[in-house]
Design an enzyme around this catalytic site. Sequence first.
Site, PDB file in Angstrom:
ATOM      1  N   HIS A  33     -87.508  63.728  50.425  1.00 13.64           N
ATOM      2  CA  HIS A  33     -87.118  65.006  51.028  1.00 13.64           C
ATOM      3  C   HIS A  33     -87.753  65.143  52.400  1.00 13.64           C
ATOM      4  O   HIS A  33     -88.915  64.808  52.592  1.00 13.64           O
ATOM      5  CB  HIS A  33     -87.583  66.164  50.144  1.00 13.64           C
ATOM      6  CG  HIS A  33     -86.720  66.362  48.938  1.00 13.64           C
ATOM      7  ND1 HIS A  33     -86.455  67.583  48.405  1.00 13.64           N
ATOM      8  CD2 HIS A  33     -86.058  65.473  48.180  1.00 13.64           C
ATOM      9  CE1 HIS A  33     -85.651  67.447  47.358  1.00 13.64           C
ATOM     10  NE2 HIS A  33     -85.411  66.175  47.199  1.00 13.64           N
ATOM     11  N   TYR A  59     -88.503  77.726  47.622  1.00 17.62           N
ATOM     12  CA  TYR A  59     -89.588  78.614  47.179  1.00 17.62           C
ATOM     13  C   TYR A  59     -89.165  80.017  47.566  1.00 17.62           C
ATOM     14  O   TYR A  59     -88.865  80.264  48.740  1.00 17.62           O
ATOM     15  CB  TYR A  59     -90.898  78.303  47.920  1.00 17.62           C
ATOM     16  CG  TYR A  59     -91.527  76.977  47.582  1.00 17.62           C
ATOM     17  CD1 TYR A  59     -91.027  75.780  48.100  1.00 17.62           C
ATOM     18  CD2 TYR A  59     -92.649  76.911  46.755  1.00 17.62           C
ATOM     19  CE1 TYR A  59     -91.620  74.561  47.799  1.00 17.62           C
ATOM     20  CE2 TYR A  59     -93.249  75.689  46.450  1.00 17.62           C
ATOM     21  CZ  TYR A  59     -92.721  74.524  46.978  1.00 17.62           C
ATOM     22  OH  TYR A  59     -93.314  73.325  46.677  1.00 17.62           O
ATOM     23  N   PRO A  71    -100.219  75.759  41.418  1.00 18.26           N
ATOM     24  CA  PRO A  71     -99.213  74.719  41.644  1.00 18.26           C
ATOM     25  C   PRO A  71     -98.242  74.989  42.795  1.00 18.26           C
ATOM     26  O   PRO A  71     -97.388  74.147  43.079  1.00 18.26           O
ATOM     27  CB  PRO A  71     -98.456  74.674  40.306  1.00 18.26           C
ATOM     28  CG  PRO A  71     -98.688  75.996  39.681  1.00 18.26           C
ATOM     29  CD  PRO A  71    -100.009  76.486  40.160  1.00 18.26           C
ATOM     30  N   LYS A  86     -99.675  70.271  44.657  1.00 17.11           N
ATOM     31  CA  LYS A  86    -100.767  69.419  45.144  1.00 17.11           C
ATOM     32  C   LYS A  86    -101.627  68.759  44.077  1.00 17.11           C
ATOM     33  O   LYS A  86    -102.379  67.825  44.390  1.00 17.11           O
ATOM     34  CB  LYS A  86    -101.708  70.256  46.027  1.00 17.11           C
ATOM     35  CG  LYS A  86    -101.087  70.718  47.310  1.00 17.11           C
ATOM     36  CD  LYS A  86    -100.875  69.558  48.246  1.00 17.11           C
ATOM     37  CE  LYS A  86    -100.109  69.924  49.475  1.00 17.11           C
ATOM     38  NZ  LYS A  86     -99.487  68.802  50.122  1.00 17.11           N
ATOM     39  N   TYR A  88     -98.151  70.813  53.736  1.00  9.12           N
ATOM     40  CA  TYR A  88     -97.199  70.583  52.641  1.00  9.12           C
ATOM     41  C   TYR A  88     -96.967  69.086  52.400  1.00  9.12           C
ATOM     42  O   TYR A  88     -96.980  68.621  51.257  1.00  9.12           O
ATOM     43  CB  TYR A  88     -95.882  71.297  52.960  1.00  9.12           C
ATOM     44  CG  TYR A  88     -94.913  71.346  51.796  1.00  9.12           C
ATOM     45  CD1 TYR A  88     -95.144  72.176  50.704  1.00  9.12           C
ATOM     46  CD2 TYR A  88     -93.758  70.568  51.792  1.00  9.12           C
ATOM     47  CE1 TYR A  88     -94.270  72.218  49.633  1.00  9.12           C
ATOM     48  CE2 TYR A  88     -92.868  70.604  50.724  1.00  9.12           C
ATOM     49  CZ  TYR A  88     -93.132  71.438  49.646  1.00  9.12           C
ATOM     50  OH  TYR A  88     -92.258  71.464  48.584  1.00  9.12           O
TER      51      TYR A  88
END
Length: 390
Positions: free
Chosen positions: A72, A201, A292, A296, A384
Site C-alpha cells: 500500500h 481510519y 493498535p 505498530k 505511519y
Amino acid sequence: MKTSVAIIGAGPAGLSLALLLHQAGIPCLILERHSRAYVESRVRAGLLEQNTVDLFTELGVAGRLRREGLEHFGVILSFEGERLRIPFDELTGGRHITIYGQQEVVKDLVAACLERQIEIRFEAKAWELHRIETEAPYIQYIQDGTRKSLACDFIAACDGFHGIGRKFLPPGSYIDYQTSYPFSWLGILAETAPSSEELIYTFHEEGFALHSLRSDAISRFYLQVDNTEKLEDWDDSRIWESLEKRLFTPGFKLQTGRILEKSITPVRSYMTGTMQSGRLFLAGDAAHIVPPTGGKGLNLAVADIRWLAKAMIAFYKSGDEQKLRSYSQDCLRRIWRVQDFSHFMTQLFHRIGERESLEYRLQRSKFDYLKISRAYQTSLAENYVGLKEI
Ligand code: RFL
Ligand code: PHB
C-alpha cells in the site's frame, strides 16, 4: 539440557530472534506454551512496515509474503464522512507498508525455524526464571505435566503482555508507564471483497472504525466499543450496520459477507522503562503494548529483536558487551516514538468526548490542519510507514 539463548514465546518476536541467532550460528531454543496450531491461527495484526518486511527478506522468509502481501502506498483518513488520502510514498521518498496477516507471518517463521532445525518446544510453559543475575541462568518450565529445566547463557522473554518474563525483573529496578482507555476494539475477519483498495481510519460520532483487508476475498474491520461490551452484544447485523454508518461517505458502498472470526481487545498503552536485568532481556509485547491504531505492535516487536540479535551476536563473536548494556536505551527511542504516534492516532479517531467538548474540537482541528498542511501530513506519513532509523 542447555542452550545458548533460551527464548520464551513463539510469537513474531521470539521466532525472528531465533532465526537471526541461527543465521549467526548461535544455538537457541524456543519454549512456547501453546500448540503449533494455536499460534498459527491467532488472528491479530496485519500491517507490516517496510523495515519489518526488509528483515524477513534478510532472513529468507519473505517468499510468500512478497507473493501474497498487498503493498500500500497511501491511506485514507476520514472525519465525519469527509475523506483525506495521505499518499505516504510521495511524502516519504517512496516508503510503503504491506498488508499480510500476523498468523501468516507466524506460519512462515515457524516453518523456517523447523526447516533450519531450530527447536521449538510447543506446549511447554515457562514457569520460573532463576539466577538471571549470573552467567548461568536457567528456566523451569512445564511440559506434559512434568517440571523441567533449561540452562542457558541468556534468557530472551518474548512471551507477550501476559507472559512471565517481565515479572522476574527485580522489583524497583524499573519504572513502568501505563494508560488505559475507556474503549476496546471489536475486530472481525469477514469473507468479503474489500470495499476500499486502501485502509480507511474514520472518526464518527458513534466511535472509531477501521476498514482493513487481507486479500481480494477477505476483509478485516475494527469498531470502537465500550469496555463493558461483550461479543454477545454484537451480532453480525449490528456489526455491519455500525460499520456502514461509521464508514459512510457519499458514493461508498460497504460489501458485507460471512464473519469468520470476532474478538474484543482492550486498548492500552504500557511500557517498562528498562527491558533487561542481568542475563534477562525482554522484547516485544512482553515489554510494551501500544494502542493498535497505528498498526505498530508487531513492527515494534521486530525492531526490538534487531537490537537484541545485534547485541547477542556481538557478544558471541567478539565478547563485546556494550550493545547488551545499551539494549534498553537503543530500543526505547523507537518505542517512545511509537507510543506517541499510536496515542496520537488513537486520540484523533476515537470518540472521546461529546460533540461540543474540548476533545472533539481538538480532534476536528487536527483533521482540518491535516487537510491543509503538507508538513503535518508528512509527519503522520513518516511515523505511519515507520522511521527507517531512530
Ligand atoms: P506475542 O505475539 O503475544 O507472542 C508471545 C508468545 O509467548 C507465548 N507465551 C509463553 N510461552 C511459554 N511460556 C510462557 N509462560 C508464555 N507466556 C506466553 C504466547 O503463547 C505467545 O505465543 O508477542 P510478540 O512476539 O511480542 O508479538 C507482538 C504482537 O503479537 C502484537 O504486538 C500485536 O499482535 C498486537 N496486536 C495488534 N497489533 C497491531 O498492530 N494491529 C492489530 O490489529 C493488533 N491486534 C494485537 C491484536 C494483540 C492482541 N493480543 C495481545 C491479545 C489483537 C490481539 C487480540
Ligand atoms: C489490520 O489490518 O489488522 C490492522 C491494520 C492497521 C491497523 C491495525 C490493524 O492500524
